[in-house]
Motif scaffolding. Structure first.
Motif, short mmCIF file in Angstrom:
data_model
loop_
_atom_site.label_atom_id
_atom_site.label_comp_id
_atom_site.label_asym_id
_atom_site.label_seq_id
_atom_site.Cartn_x
_atom_site.Cartn_y
_atom_site.Cartn_z
N SER A 476 0.89 -1.09 -0.01
CA SER A 476 -0.39 0.15 -0.15
C SER A 476 1.25 1.09 0.38
O SER A 476 0.31 2.02 -0.75
N ALA A 477 1.84 1.17 0.41
CA ALA A 477 2.93 2.37 0.49
C ALA A 477 3.50 2.56 -0.45
O ALA A 477 4.51 3.02 -0.64
N GLY A 478 3.22 1.42 -1.47
CA GLY A 478 4.58 1.63 -2.82
C GLY A 478 6.07 1.36 -2.93
O GLY A 478 6.70 1.56 -3.80
N GLY A 479 5.92 0.01 -2.08
CA GLY A 479 7.28 -0.97 -1.88
C GLY A 479 6.80 -2.10 -2.97
O GLY A 479 5.78 -2.23 -2.41
N ARG A 480 8.31 -3.23 -2.41
CA ARG A 480 7.81 -4.23 -3.13
C ARG A 480 9.04 -5.34 -1.61
O ARG A 480 9.31 -4.91 -1.04
N VAL A 481 8.18 -6.44 -1.59
CA VAL A 481 8.72 -7.34 -0.93
C VAL A 481 9.33 -8.60 -1.25
O VAL A 481 8.88 -8.89 -2.41
N LEU A 482 10.61 -8.81 -0.53
CA LEU A 482 11.36 -9.92 -1.13
C LEU A 482 11.21 -10.68 0.28
O LEU A 482 11.24 -10.63 1.30
N ASP A 546 13.38 -7.28 -15.17
CA ASP A 546 11.91 -7.38 -13.83
C ASP A 546 12.71 -6.94 -12.32
O ASP A 546 12.68 -6.32 -11.14
N LEU A 547 14.63 -7.04 -12.27
CA LEU A 547 14.77 -6.52 -10.60
C LEU A 547 14.70 -4.67 -10.72
O LEU A 547 14.49 -4.52 -9.80
N ASP A 548 14.66 -4.44 -11.66
CA ASP A 548 14.42 -2.73 -11.83
C ASP A 548 12.64 -2.36 -12.36
O ASP A 548 12.55 -1.12 -11.85
N GLN A 549 12.15 -2.96 -13.96
CA GLN A 549 10.84 -3.19 -13.84
C GLN A 549 9.60 -3.07 -12.40
O GLN A 549 8.74 -3.17 -12.66
N PHE A 550 10.38 -4.40 -11.93
CA PHE A 550 9.25 -4.85 -10.77
C PHE A 550 9.39 -3.82 -9.47
O PHE A 550 10.13 -4.13 -9.05
N THR A 551 8.61 -2.53 -9.85
CA THR A 551 8.56 -1.85 -8.72
C THR A 551 7.57 -2.37 -7.12
O THR A 551 7.68 -1.27 -6.55
N SER A 552 6.27 -2.41 -6.86
CA SER A 552 5.66 -2.99 -6.48
C SER A 552 5.70 -4.23 -6.41
O SER A 552 5.14 -4.59 -7.79
N GLY A 553 5.30 -4.63 -5.46
CA GLY A 553 4.52 -6.25 -5.21
C GLY A 553 5.44 -6.95 -3.79
O GLY A 553 6.01 -7.13 -3.68
N VAL A 554 5.19 -8.59 -4.05
CA VAL A 554 5.84 -9.31 -3.43
C VAL A 554 7.33 -10.44 -4.70
O VAL A 554 6.31 -10.78 -5.54
N VAL A 555 8.57 -10.50 -4.82
CA VAL A 555 9.77 -11.75 -4.89
C VAL A 555 9.50 -12.87 -4.24
O VAL A 555 9.79 -12.65 -3.08
N ILE A 556 9.24 -13.99 -4.61
CA ILE A 556 9.66 -14.76 -3.37
C ILE A 556 10.83 -15.93 -4.76
O ILE A 556 10.16 -16.12 -5.84
N THR A 557 12.25 -16.34 -4.21
CA THR A 557 13.22 -16.88 -4.67
C THR A 557 13.62 -17.15 -3.68
O THR A 557 13.98 -17.25 -2.28
#
Length: 694
Positions: A476-482, A546-557
């Motif tokens: 909601s704050a515009g961030g992304r979660v790793l 996606d390292l730079d273009q995926f700016t908001s959401g969740v990354v599971i890796t």
């Protein structure tokens, strides 16, 4: 020499002018430099016309000794001889023109230098971008090569399995003995302990349909296949019969009072088998601690409880040493292990090459050929189906934990040993809880894992809600979660939680986690409730873009402990972002990158040093860093329930920390469970209260 050779003299003339009473009150001209600039020609004219002015200046003007050229010019310009004065004036003007020309050239050269510096900075920027792009491309190429190698191994081993009557018969036997799956979309109803009696007639077993088509009885078909899988001993009876001790013996060889490298040796009569053969984590990974004790004699089979490398990772090395070793596991585990083995072989091979480059010794435990051989030796055994190996009969039962995980009931005559493997009783998104079979109840010995025997976990729904709420806050704050996650089990569980609870949040699966997810979907595709993980808001990452273009959401890796893999690349991008977060989701080894990161966060450190292809980089720590543990192991209460439900004559704790095991053993003894030390055991041995106490 000053840029204007006349400047010292003109300043002196200006001071004389400004000292005259007639200029009093004209403040805008009471600045020497301003007067020299505005009235240069007037000052030169005064110097030319008034001999007395030159005489005064010759008397009063003091030029520093470190300016010999200026002093020589002043001697000419202040001479009482008019011709000498004129010659000096011409010389001064000529020098002034030369100086102005030099200044013009200097400015042009400086502009060129500035332009070249700007171009160099742009070139350096493009070069750095190209280097990063090359590194990302190499990483993507490594991923592609890894996937290609895995597919190559799968194709190669499938061809070998299809040409081998033993493995073909084992696969067919597993398929025929698999219990029919009743479709049901409600996940709670998938939990075996929640099933209710249904009025719907169960599907006809596949073995009955196959036997009917062949015109024979189901028992005859099963017996024929079992004869191929485990040929009967047709050697003539010896004249002298040697009677061997027919008591079950149990010896933990790894993962006893530690987590990792699980391995238990089971012996009875002339039969010897292993339950699990895992790798001990480290750099490099190591075999089970005491595996050499098993290799002093023949080994008939290894039963793998699940596909995590700390339980199955050493199997290819065993097959390489014992070519006819039988590898027994559930169908799901058999399908998941090749990818885990291939990844381990690749990592060990890469480490071996690095060691050789540095002149160090260090051989890989196994390579690709061993992986292919191990895959060919795999036999699928469904839950609830009894399989005979020499003097032993075994049965696998659902253990929760991850897809395909099983506990094992080992029986020889009227003696029984139950090995839980990693076990959990709560329902997860990707797998249900354990189901203790009747064959396990009141066994002679329960060998039970104790990973979380000192922990009381919050209700799983509470932990999931905490994770969902935290992810929602960051998004909601515009961030992304790793979320670094273990490739097998944890990554799929997280993706399913995100898909069902946060369908509006984009989710990327990357690295080996994405590959294993495809296996999860294919393994469950024919079930009544197949797992659908990718789709909707969950997709596969496209690195490096996606390292730079995926700016908001969740990354599971991967990797779950931040020891390598795409998680390190993502962390380098996400950790410097103040509105983003990194959530660790599982156990972190003390030496892992994840444990180090948590410590730095507690200390409010500003940077995280990482090794980026041999170059140390310092990553700013601005993102939110937290542990959001979603354990797939039974906690203290869950383990007590398992012990009560099995109600074995004796209990042995493995796969845990010794100090915690001792404390937990006290609790079990208070609940009237008879404990036996973690070590050699044979049927008839009795534990005693306090046997695990120091």
């Amino acid at each position: 020499m000053t840029p204007d050779p006349l400047l010292p003299i003109l300043r002196a003339v200006a001071e004389v002018f400004l000292s005259r009473p007639a200029l009093a009150g004209r403040e805008h001209e009471h600045d020497v430099d301003q007067l020299v600039t505005a009235r240069r020609e007037t000052l030169i004219d005064a110097l030319t016309r008034f001999q007395k002015l030159r005489d005064r200046l010759r008397r009063d003007l003091r030029i520093p000794g470190d300016q010999p050229e200026s002093r020589a010019l002043a001697t000419l310009l202040l001479s009482s001889d008019h011709d000498v004065f004129q010659a000096g004036l011409r010389l001064a003007e000529q020098l002034n023109r030369v100086n102005r020309l030099q200044q013009t050239r200097l400015r042009r050269h400086q502009k060129k230098v500035d332009d070249l510096r700007a171009r160099l900075e742009r070139a350096n920027g493009r070069n750095e971008h190209a280097v990063v792009g090359l590194q990302n491309t190499r990483a993507a190429l490594d991923d592609a090569e890894k996937r290609a190698e895995e597919l190559d191994v799968q194709v190669s081993t499938l061809q070998r399995r299809l040409s081998d009557p033993h493995t073909t018969a084992a696969s067919l036997l597993s398929a025929l003995q698999q219990s029919p799956d009743i479709p049901d979309g409600d996940p709670e109803s998938r939990d075996p302990r929640n099933r209710q009696t249904s009025a719907i007639a169960p599907p006809v077993p596949l073995v009955a349909l196959a036997a009917k088509a062949a015109g024979i009885e189901p028992e005859t078909l099963i017996a024929a296949l079992q004869a191929i899988v485990s040929p009967p001993d047709i050697r003539p009876e010896p004249r002298v019969t040697v009677t061997r001790e027919f008591h079950l013996r149990v010896l933990p060889l790894g993962g006893a009072t530690e987590i990792g490298g699980s391995c238990v040796l089971i012996e009875v009569g002339g039969t010897r088998l292993l339950v699990d053969a895992g790798l001990r984590p480290g750099d490099p990974a190591q075999p089970p601690r005491d595996i050499d004790q098993a290799l002093t004699g023949p080994i008939d089979a290894v039963v793998v409880t699940h596909a995590h490398t700390d339980h199955c990772g050493y199997v290819p090395a065993l097959v390489e040493r014992i070519p006819h070793l039988r590898v027994i596991a559930t169908p799901a585990t058999v399908q998941l292990m090749p990818a885990m083995w291939t990844d381990s072989a690749k990592l060990m091979g890469r480490r071996q090459r690095t060691y050789r480059e540095w002149g160090l010794s260090g051989e890989a435990l196994y390579q690709r050929d061993a992986v292919e051989a191990a895959v060919q030796r795999c036999e699928e055994v469904p839950y609830g189906v009894r399989r005979r190996i020499g003097d032993i009969t075994l049965e696998l039962f659902p253990a929760g934990h991850i897809l395909g995980a099983a506990g094992v009931v080992i029986q020889a005559g009227d003696q029984r040993v139950v090995v839980t493997g990693d076990i959990s009783g709560f329902r997860q998104e990707s797998v249900d809880g354990y189901e203790i079979p009747d064959a396990a109840r009141e066994a002679d010995l329960l060998v039970m894992e104790s990973t979380c025997c000192a922990e009381i976990h919050d209700a799983r729904e509470t932990r999931v809600n905490d994770l969902v709420r935290s992810v929602e806050d960051v998004y909601s704050a515009g961030g992304r979660v790793l979320i670094p996650a273990f490739a097998l089990g944890r990554a799929q569980e997280l993706a399913l939680i995100m898909r069902s609870r946060l369908p509006h949040v984009p989710v990327l699966l990357d690295g080996m986690a994405a590959d294993i997810t495809s296996s999860f979907e294919s393994i469950t595709a024919d079930r009544g409730s197949p797992l659908r993980i990718v789709g909707g808001n969950v997709s596969r990452a496209n690195r490096p873009d996606d390292l730079d273009q995926f700016t908001s959401g969740v990354v599971i890796t991967t990797s779950g402990m931040l020891t390598g893999g795409p998680a390190v690349q993502w962390a380098a991008r996400i950790l410097p972002e103040a509105n983003s977060a990194l959530f660790l989701s599982g156990y972190q080894d003390e030496e892992s990158g994840g444990a180090r990161l948590l410590k730095l966060a507690e200390e409010h450190a500003s940077h995280l040093p990482i090794d980026d292809h041999g170059v140390e980089r310092r990553i700013p720590l601005r993102a939110r860093i937290e542990m959001m543990r979603l354990s797939a192991h039974a906690d203290k209460r869950g383990l007590l329930e398992i012990a009560d439900e099995v109600a074995a004559q004796q209990v042995m704790l493995v796969h845990g920390i010794s100090s915690r095991q001792r404390d937990f053993a006290r609790i079990l003894e208070i609940r009237h469970h008879c404990m036996t030390p973690t070590g050699p055991w044979h049927n008839g041995q009795r534990g005693s209260p306090g046997s695990l106490l120091p």
